[in-house]
Scaffold this motif. Structure first.
Motif, PDB file in Angstrom:
ATOM      1  N   GLY A  78      95.194 -84.068 -32.458  1.00  0.00           N
ATOM      2  CA  GLY A  78      95.547 -82.920 -33.058  1.00  0.00           C
ATOM      3  C   GLY A  78      96.973 -82.355 -32.414  1.00  0.00           C
ATOM      4  O   GLY A  78      97.478 -83.438 -31.783  1.00  0.00           O
ATOM      5  N   GLU A  80      97.987 -79.619 -31.201  1.00  0.00           N
ATOM      6  CA  GLU A  80      97.792 -78.794 -29.991  1.00  0.00           C
ATOM      7  C   GLU A  80      97.717 -79.409 -28.313  1.00  0.00           C
ATOM      8  O   GLU A  80      96.374 -79.974 -28.726  1.00  0.00           O
ATOM      9  CB  GLU A  80      96.828 -77.785 -30.242  1.00  0.00           C
ATOM     10  CG  GLU A  80      97.060 -76.737 -31.792  1.00  0.00           C
ATOM     11  CD  GLU A  80      95.975 -76.183 -32.266  1.00  0.00           C
ATOM     12  OE1 GLU A  80      95.623 -74.942 -31.867  1.00  0.00           O
ATOM     13  OE2 GLU A  80      95.290 -76.896 -33.005  1.00  0.00           O
ATOM     14  N   THR A 136      94.513 -80.814 -38.414  1.00  0.00           N
ATOM     15  CA  THR A 136      93.670 -79.514 -38.719  1.00  0.00           C
ATOM     16  C   THR A 136      93.786 -78.935 -37.487  1.00  0.00           C
ATOM     17  O   THR A 136      93.645 -79.400 -36.355  1.00  0.00           O
ATOM     18  CB  THR A 136      92.403 -79.722 -38.943  1.00  0.00           C
ATOM     19  OG1 THR A 136      92.043 -80.680 -40.100  1.00  0.00           O
ATOM     20  CG2 THR A 136      91.601 -78.455 -39.197  1.00  0.00           C
ATOM     21  N   THR A 137      94.100 -77.441 -37.357  1.00  0.00           N
ATOM     22  CA  THR A 137      94.409 -76.704 -36.045  1.00  0.00           C
ATOM     23  C   THR A 137      93.034 -76.959 -35.486  1.00  0.00           C
ATOM     24  O   THR A 137      91.918 -76.901 -36.192  1.00  0.00           O
ATOM     25  CB  THR A 137      94.783 -75.197 -36.355  1.00  0.00           C
ATOM     26  OG1 THR A 137      93.833 -74.378 -37.020  1.00  0.00           O
ATOM     27  CG2 THR A 137      96.028 -75.371 -37.098  1.00  0.00           C
ATOM     28  N   LYS A 140      90.656 -73.813 -36.917  1.00  0.00           N
ATOM     29  CA  LYS A 140      90.189 -74.269 -38.109  1.00  0.00           C
ATOM     30  C   LYS A 140      89.127 -75.384 -38.255  1.00  0.00           C
ATOM     31  O   LYS A 140      88.077 -75.185 -38.825  1.00  0.00           O
ATOM     32  CB  LYS A 140      91.406 -74.786 -39.013  1.00  0.00           C
ATOM     33  CG  LYS A 140      90.917 -75.060 -40.524  1.00  0.00           C
ATOM     34  CD  LYS A 140      90.532 -73.964 -41.277  1.00  0.00           C
ATOM     35  CE  LYS A 140      90.098 -74.432 -42.847  1.00  0.00           C
ATOM     36  NZ  LYS A 140      89.475 -73.256 -43.335  1.00  0.00           N
TER      37      LYS A 140
END
Length: 154
Positions: A78, A80, A136-137, A140
């Motif tokens: 990811g 983040e 993808t966040t 989400k």
């Protein structure tokens, strides 16, 4: 060291989560959701940071590497960077679970201070540029997982 002339692609990843075919296998999202849904208290480290990888993104990255005949080492995760406890609070928030069941602990208190890195993150720029990888966040991905739970009756 001997060199191979075989083409290769290595996809490195971090903390994979998502729905899987084996209900006996778990990951951070499935574990936290299950425990909190059952009103069980959980202990979560608050001093380790990761860039969790949605399993669907990892599968898609593998497909992209094959389609593009990619060669080399690619980082897949990811985008983040978050602490483990932050991820668990996001899971609790998404499914509206009781966050008072979450206790924060240090990695040292469970013997992970020396055998796990405090922070694990990747530079995704090569994967984005050469594979077209777009993670993808986290939020989400939880929405997608929720729809998969409903679709697969879990």
């Amino acid at each position: 060291m001997a060199q191979s002339s075989c083409p290769y692609a290595i996809l490195r990843t971090i903390l994979v989560y998502g729905i899987n075919g084996d209900p006996n296998r778990s990951n951070l999202v499935l574990w936290a959701k299950a425990k909190l849904s059952q009103k069980e208290a959980i202990k979560v480290v608050n001093d380790q940071w990761r860039m969790p990888t949605f399993v669907d993104d990892l599968a898609h990255a593998c497909q992209l590497a094959i389609e593009r005949q990619a060669q080399g080492i690619f980082h897949i995760s990811g985008a983040e960077l978050m602490s483990i406890n932050e991820a668990v609070y996001k899971i609790a928030d998404y499914w509206k679970l009781d966050k008072t069941l979450i206790s924060e602990i240090s990695a040292a208190s469970i013997g992970q201070a020396d055998n796990r890195p405090r922070q694990t993150g990747f530079d995704l720029s090569k994967s984005e540029k050469e594979l077209g990888y777009v993670p993808t966040t986290f939020l989400k991905s939880l929405e997608i997982i929720d729809s998969q739970f409903k679709e697969f009756g879990r």
